[in-house]
Design an enzyme around this catalytic site. Structure first.
Site, PDB file in Angstrom:
ATOM      1  N   PRO A   1       0.790  -1.224   0.230  1.00 28.66           N
ATOM      2  CA  PRO A   1       0.076   0.030  -0.101  1.00 28.66           C
ATOM      3  C   PRO A   1       0.876   1.220  -0.034  1.00 28.66           C
ATOM      4  O   PRO A   1       1.401   1.713   1.093  1.00 28.66           O
ATOM      5  CB  PRO A   1      -0.808  -0.152   1.187  1.00 28.66           C
ATOM      6  CG  PRO A   1      -0.007  -0.842   2.260  1.00 28.66           C
ATOM      7  CD  PRO A   1       0.916  -1.907   1.437  1.00 28.66           C
TER       8      PRO A   1
ATOM      9  N   ASP B   1       6.110   2.500   1.417  1.00 28.67           N
ATOM     10  CA  ASP B   1       5.125   1.507   1.876  1.00 28.67           C
ATOM     11  C   ASP B   1       4.487   2.117   3.172  1.00 28.67           C
ATOM     12  O   ASP B   1       5.205   2.349   4.336  1.00 28.67           O
ATOM     13  CB  ASP B   1       6.076   0.306   2.363  1.00 28.67           C
ATOM     14  CG  ASP B   1       5.134  -0.840   2.635  1.00 28.67           C
ATOM     15  OD1 ASP B   1       3.931  -0.643   3.136  1.00 28.67           O
ATOM     16  OD2 ASP B   1       5.466  -2.055   2.626  1.00 28.67           O
ATOM     17  N   HIS B   2       3.503   2.436   3.201  1.00 25.18           N
ATOM     18  CA  HIS B   2       2.709   3.181   4.238  1.00 25.18           C
ATOM     19  C   HIS B   2       2.599   2.395   5.457  1.00 25.18           C
ATOM     20  O   HIS B   2       1.901   2.775   6.503  1.00 25.18           O
ATOM     21  CB  HIS B   2       1.363   3.555   3.805  1.00 25.18           C
ATOM     22  CG  HIS B   2       0.832   4.965   4.207  1.00 25.18           C
ATOM     23  ND1 HIS B   2       1.358   5.383   5.591  1.00 25.18           N
ATOM     24  CD2 HIS B   2       0.178   6.111   3.579  1.00 25.18           C
ATOM     25  CE1 HIS B   2       0.833   6.881   5.764  1.00 25.18           C
ATOM     26  NE2 HIS B   2       0.337   7.001   4.578  1.00 25.18           N
ATOM     27  N   ARG B   3       2.754   0.965   5.302  1.00 21.79           N
ATOM     28  CA  ARG B   3       2.907   0.040   6.539  1.00 21.79           C
ATOM     29  C   ARG B   3       3.947   0.280   7.407  1.00 21.79           C
ATOM     30  O   ARG B   3       3.811  -0.016   8.637  1.00 21.79           O
ATOM     31  CB  ARG B   3       2.823  -1.503   6.078  1.00 21.79           C
ATOM     32  CG  ARG B   3       1.510  -1.735   5.245  1.00 21.79           C
ATOM     33  CD  ARG B   3       1.716  -3.314   4.679  1.00 21.79           C
ATOM     34  NE  ARG B   3       2.764  -3.201   3.641  1.00 21.79           N
ATOM     35  CZ  ARG B   3       3.021  -4.407   3.190  1.00 21.79           C
ATOM     36  NH1 ARG B   3       2.672  -5.768   3.445  1.00 21.79           N
ATOM     37  NH2 ARG B   3       4.295  -4.553   2.340  1.00 21.79           N
TER      38      ARG B   3
ATOM     39  N   CYS C   1       5.692   3.260   8.013  1.00 20.13           N
ATOM     40  CA  CYS C   1       5.881   4.670   8.388  1.00 20.13           C
ATOM     41  C   CYS C   1       4.671   5.326   8.103  1.00 20.13           C
ATOM     42  O   CYS C   1       3.787   4.987   7.011  1.00 20.13           O
ATOM     43  CB  CYS C   1       7.142   5.215   8.120  1.00 20.13           C
ATOM     44  SG  CYS C   1       7.232   5.743   6.338  1.00 20.13           S
TER      45      CYS C   1
END
Length: 470
Positions: A264, A440-442, A444
């Site tokens: 994501p 990758d928004h997972r 940070c």
């Protein structure tokens, strides 16, 4: 005599096939252990395959230009020896470990096999070794079996030699002892495990899909390839060319799809005034005769930024139970996108955090050269933890780059152009570059990504101060 057959090894990064470029031996030739016997081209590089056996070449299982599959027969050798008393038949097969697995595993073997003889698993730079002599009776090695299998027990150990196959089964909760091997004498191959992995979802979907089976046939017919010059059934337009993706294009397509499917991602960007950076580089070149490339200077700032924002120099892995594991690294293997005649590849500078801008510049040039020549090794093209993509060389300002899976971020550099810019309340002509970061928004939140991007941008704007603190 004993005929041993060598299976094409896994050449790293999950590649399943390679094109046979040329044989360096012929049937009837004598061959020694570790002697180069063929050159193959993968989707990433040209690779020489060494022989794991000593003897006389009996069969070459392919011709130049042919696509060879991993874990399929590659060549056979008459070793001239005799089979073990417990297994008197003639033919044997040998699978090889992947490069990365061999590097990690060394000479380790599964517990049930640790008393066997040397495996003959030979990859580039590796030789064979025999186990210590023991008074206990040897069992036939799982991957080196005879055509007439011994029936000394009714419960024989599972025949599988490649630890990658074991790992694949373990990660997908498959009991390797329940897998029916399709290799010689029941040898369990990668494809056998993958077939079971794919069978479960397919079986679950079958009851739902069954009623729609007649309708499902229509799309398949609609995309049936037409001959070149014929009309495409979907669009009605003449077909200029039509071919199944293979080689590097297939690898790129799979990597991009995996990245979009698994990560994501989000993107942040900023315009950067690099006027002082260009002037600094010019002064270095005038004083020393040569200077680091702009990309090398920016990369040095990026590496320093990753030490301050380590979340972007990390990886997310999915565990067998579905949980997510976040791994951060001490150090940076810096990948960079390089366009070659065979497509886009990503060589990486190992331990980039230990190099200054000049050393980075030299490594970029060296790796780009070997990549374009198709001579980059597997370690050159794998293992990066963060990637920089200089799409400015294509004369574009910006791009939301796709993350190089399984990394957590990719930094993009646009072209440098002169623009009107406000400096101390006055409009001046300055050299401007767009900097983008896809992450990758997972791993940070946006604040961390913005902090990293701002650090690199500020260093590019005031490079003297930045370099003084590195």
């Amino acid at each position: 005599m004993a005929i041993k057959t060598f299976l094409l090894p896994d050449l790293g990064e999950g590649l399943t096939e390679a094109e046979l470029v040329r044989w360096m031996i012929a049937e009837g030739d004598a061959v020694a252990i570790d002697q180069p016997i063929a050159e193959v081209e993968t989707a990433k590089s040209l690779v020489e395959i060494p022989s794991p056996f000593e003897g006389t070449v009996s069969t070459l299982h392919g011709e130049a230009g042919q696509m060879m599959l991993v874990d399929e027969p590659f060549f056979s050798v008459n070793t001239g020896g005799e089979d073990e008393p417990a297994a008197p038949a003639a033919e044997a097969s040998e699978g090889a470990l992947s490069y990365r697995e061999e590097e990690l595993a060394g000479t380790q073997v599964p517990a049930e096999e640790e008393e066997d003889e040397g495996s003959g698993n030979v990859l580039i730079g590796y030789g064979t070794s025999a186990a210590k002599k023991t008074s206990r009776r040897r069992r036939p090695r799982a991957g080196i079996t005879t055509a007439a299998a011994s029936s000394e027990t009714s419960t024989q150990a599972v025949r599988v030699i490649n630890p990658l196959v074991r790992k694949l089964a373990r990660e997908n909760n498959i009991d390797i002892h329940q897998v029916k091997g399709t290799g010689p004498d029941g040898l369990v191959l990668r494809g056998d495990v993958e077939a079971l992995i794919g069978a479960a979802p397919a079986a679950a979907a079958a009851p739902v899909a069954a009623p729609a089976a007649p309708a499902a046939a229509a799309p398949a017919a609609a995309v049936e390839p037409a001959a070149v010059g014929g009309a495409d059934k979907r669009t009605g337009l003449p077909v200029a060319s039509s071919q199944v993706l293979s080689g590097v294009r297939k690898t790129i397509a799979n990597a991009m799809s995996t990245s979009r499917r698994e990560i994501p991602e989000a993107t942040v960007w900023v315009d950067v005034d690099v006027t002082k950076l260009l002037k600094l580089r010019t002064k270095i070149k005038e004083a020393e005769g040569q200077a680091p490339s702009i990309m090398a200077l920016i990369s040095r700032f990026a590496v320093a930024g990753l030490q301050r924002f380590p979340e972007l120099n990390s990886r997310i892995d999915v565990e067998a139970d579905g949980s997510l594991r976040h791994t951060l690294f001490n150090g940076v293997n810096l990948g960079f996108a390089a366009q070659t005649d065979r497509g886009l590849v990503v060589p990486n500078v190992r331990d980039a955090h230990k190099l200054n801008a000049k050393e980075l510049s030299a490594e970029f040039a060296r790796l780009a050269s070997v990549a374009r020549e198709g001579k980059a090794g597997v370690t050159d093209l794998s293992g990066s933890t963060f990637t920089i993509n200089n799409y400015g060389v294509f004369n574009v300002d910006g791009s939301a780059a796709i993350i190089n899976y399984p990394e957590a971020a990719i930094l993009g550099l646009g072209r440098i152009v002169e623009k009107p810019w406000v400096v101390n309340g006055k409009i001046k002509v300055r050299s401007i570059c767009e900097l983008t970061l896809s992450f990758d928004h997972r791993v940070c939140d946006g604040g961390t990504a913005a902090g990293f991007l701002r650090y690199v941008a500020d260093a590019m704007t005031d490079p003297k101060s930045a370099l003084a603190s590195l």
